[in-house]
Structures are given as C-alpha cells and as structure tokens.
Design an enzyme around this catalytic site. Sequence first.
Site, PDB file in Angstrom:
ATOM      1  N   HIS A 130       0.839  -1.203   0.000  1.00 47.02           N
ATOM      2  CA  HIS A 130       0.000   0.000   0.000  1.00 47.02           C
ATOM      3  C   HIS A 130       0.875   1.255   0.000  1.00 47.02           C
ATOM      4  O   HIS A 130       0.614   2.211  -0.753  1.00 47.02           O
ATOM      5  CB  HIS A 130      -0.913  -0.024   1.227  1.00 47.02           C
ATOM      6  CG  HIS A 130      -1.655   1.251   1.471  1.00 47.02           C
ATOM      7  ND1 HIS A 130      -2.960   1.457   1.071  1.00 47.02           N
ATOM      8  CD2 HIS A 130      -1.267   2.407   2.082  1.00 47.02           C
ATOM      9  CE1 HIS A 130      -3.343   2.667   1.420  1.00 47.02           C
ATOM     10  NE2 HIS A 130      -2.340   3.270   2.040  1.00 47.02           N
ATOM     11  N   GLU A 131       1.906   1.262   0.833  1.00 47.66           N
ATOM     12  CA  GLU A 131       2.787   2.437   0.902  1.00 47.66           C
ATOM     13  C   GLU A 131       3.572   2.615  -0.391  1.00 47.66           C
ATOM     14  O   GLU A 131       3.773   3.743  -0.863  1.00 47.66           O
ATOM     15  CB  GLU A 131       3.732   2.320   2.094  1.00 47.66           C
ATOM     16  CG  GLU A 131       3.033   2.248   3.447  1.00 47.66           C
ATOM     17  CD  GLU A 131       2.069   3.402   3.676  1.00 47.66           C
ATOM     18  OE1 GLU A 131       2.290   4.496   3.121  1.00 47.66           O
ATOM     19  OE2 GLU A 131       1.082   3.206   4.407  1.00 47.66           O
ATOM     20  N   HIS A 134       1.477   4.324  -2.914  1.00 46.31           N
ATOM     21  CA  HIS A 134       1.508   5.782  -2.766  1.00 46.31           C
ATOM     22  C   HIS A 134       2.716   6.367  -3.490  1.00 46.31           C
ATOM     23  O   HIS A 134       2.625   7.428  -4.131  1.00 46.31           O
ATOM     24  CB  HIS A 134       1.580   6.163  -1.286  1.00 46.31           C
ATOM     25  CG  HIS A 134       0.248   6.175  -0.593  1.00 46.31           C
ATOM     26  ND1 HIS A 134      -0.848   6.845  -1.081  1.00 46.31           N
ATOM     27  CD2 HIS A 134      -0.156   5.601   0.579  1.00 46.31           C
ATOM     28  CE1 HIS A 134      -1.875   6.699  -0.260  1.00 46.31           C
ATOM     29  NE2 HIS A 134      -1.487   5.941   0.755  1.00 46.31           N
ATOM     30  N   GLU A 200      -6.284   7.219  -0.935  1.00 41.07           N
ATOM     31  CA  GLU A 200      -6.242   6.000  -0.122  1.00 41.07           C
ATOM     32  C   GLU A 200      -6.900   4.831  -0.834  1.00 41.07           C
ATOM     33  O   GLU A 200      -6.378   3.709  -0.829  1.00 41.07           O
ATOM     34  CB  GLU A 200      -6.898   6.249   1.243  1.00 41.07           C
ATOM     35  CG  GLU A 200      -6.080   7.103   2.187  1.00 41.07           C
ATOM     36  CD  GLU A 200      -4.696   6.556   2.439  1.00 41.07           C
ATOM     37  OE1 GLU A 200      -4.545   5.339   2.651  1.00 41.07           O
ATOM     38  OE2 GLU A 200      -3.740   7.349   2.406  1.00 41.07           O
TER      39      GLU A 200
END
Length: 307
Positions: A130-131, A134, A200
């Site tokens: 997930h990071e 980003h 997100e």
Amino acid sequence: MNGMKTAMLLAALTALFMALGYTLGGSGGAVIALLMAAGMNLFTFWNADRIVLSMHNAREVDAQSAPDFHGLVRDLAQRAGLPMPRVYLIDQDAPNAFATGRDPDHAAVAATTGLLSMLSREEVAGVMAHELAHVKNRDTLVMTMVATIAGAISMLANFGLFFRGGDREGHGNIAATLLAVIVAPFAAMIVQMAISRTREYGADRMGAQISGNPRALASALAKISGQAQAIPNPVAERNPAAAQLYIVPTHVSELFSTHPATEKRIAALHDIAMDMGAPPPSAAPRTSALSPVATPRRRSALDPNGR
C-alpha cells in the site's frame, strides 16, 4: 479519473488560497498568497521527507540490520517496478506505516515496530505494498502540497483575524472576517479530506495488485484500526497533520478523517479479491512471521536491539 479529480481539487485549493489573499489584501494580496504557496511548496518539495522522518525519530535500516523487513520491501518494490526506497523503522508501539519523498527515485517507507510485531508476514507485505502504491502514484508529493496549502490557508486566516478587524471608520468587514476565520479553513479541510480519501482508495487497489493478496491488506487494516485508536501516538498528538500520512489515522472521527472509513476500505478490498479470484480467507489465526510470539511481551524480530 482519480488523477483528474485530484488535479481539480488541488486547483480549487489554490484558488481558495488566492481568494482569501484577495479578500484580505486586494489584488496584491492574491499575488502574495500565490507566491507564498509557491515558496512553501518548493521548500517542502525538497525537504518533506527529512522533516517527516525526523519528526518520527525514524532510523534507517538495511539488509544487514533488518534483513527480513528490508528484503520484503525490496521484493515488493521489484514487483511494483519501482527503485528501491530507503527503509526506516520507528520504535513505537502504535501500529502504523507511511511513505514519503518527492518522487519514486527519492522515496522512503517507514513502519513502526508495533506494526511489525502485530501482523503476519503477508499482512506486513500488504501494508508495505500500500505504501509503495503511494510512491508509484506520486501521492507523497501531492499530499505534501495539499498539507502545505491547507496549512497556509489556516495561517492566512489567523492573520486576517488579527489584522483585518475593521475599516478606517471602525466598522468590521463581517463578510471578510467570516471568510477568513471560518469558511476558508473549513473549505480547505474538506478539499484536503477529499483528495486524501481518493488517494487511499487508489493505494489500496494498487497495493493489492502489488502484493497479490488483497485480503491480507484487509486483515491488516482491521487489526491496525482498533490498536491505532487505543495506543497513544505522541507524534500525531503533537502534530495532528501527521495523521494523514499513516495507513490508518489516529484519534479522529470518521467525519473529519482524511481517510475513508476502515470498514469501507476492507469491503472494497474483499471485492477486489473476488475480482482477482483470490482464495477465501482462512479461519485459522496467524502469528507474525516477522516477530516471535513465544515471549511474554511481543517484540519485533526486525529490531536489532530486541525491544
């Protein structure tokens, strides 16, 4: 579509900042506001990662000091087609993680020891994917710009409160005062939340694709969410704006959160898993592959100090 929506919201935020400057100082105030925003964004463009990591007392780790965690991030970065980011650990019980840096070539990812000790290896992989999403989407730069402009709007509103109290005859400019003190900061907060929530959802989807296991990320979010609210986070308490960095926000209501409701994110991830043809979740509880559980107190096996 997400990129277009983010660009429009950023333009709205900048326009709001200039409008506030115009209200307080006329055309000259609008120009000053624009120059101020440009200067602050330029500074944060080059220094945001150092500021954020220093704020959290993060320590950089490598293949020697944290082989499991570093290797996990390396494998995920390769799957994502990204350069290897710098990897950091934060000695903190509150489980969370974030990414920072102006672009993929200057990115850093960080996780707390509390997160590593709580989650299974698959769940940690989901969080770090997930990071990295980003990073791949360049959200770290976008969110830094958003936070900077929103902060500047609040600062300018406070300036207007103290220095635009009335005209020469002593009569207050009610419309300008309301705009400066209430409307502009509130509108900036709404735009900031809209951009962050859009990002997100996008990071959840791309992170699921990078890790190949959407349900692991869903499980991680469920575990982190309750603990992030219960365990104190000194950094977020001192600097509330830091909450938007984390994979799960801390000590905020859903109405004013920069993140979508965790339950909605989990539901979306289960839908993604169905679309990907992922196997159903196992009912068997898992322990962390990255931290031992045979000790009375859990500690991260990735922490060389054994804390």
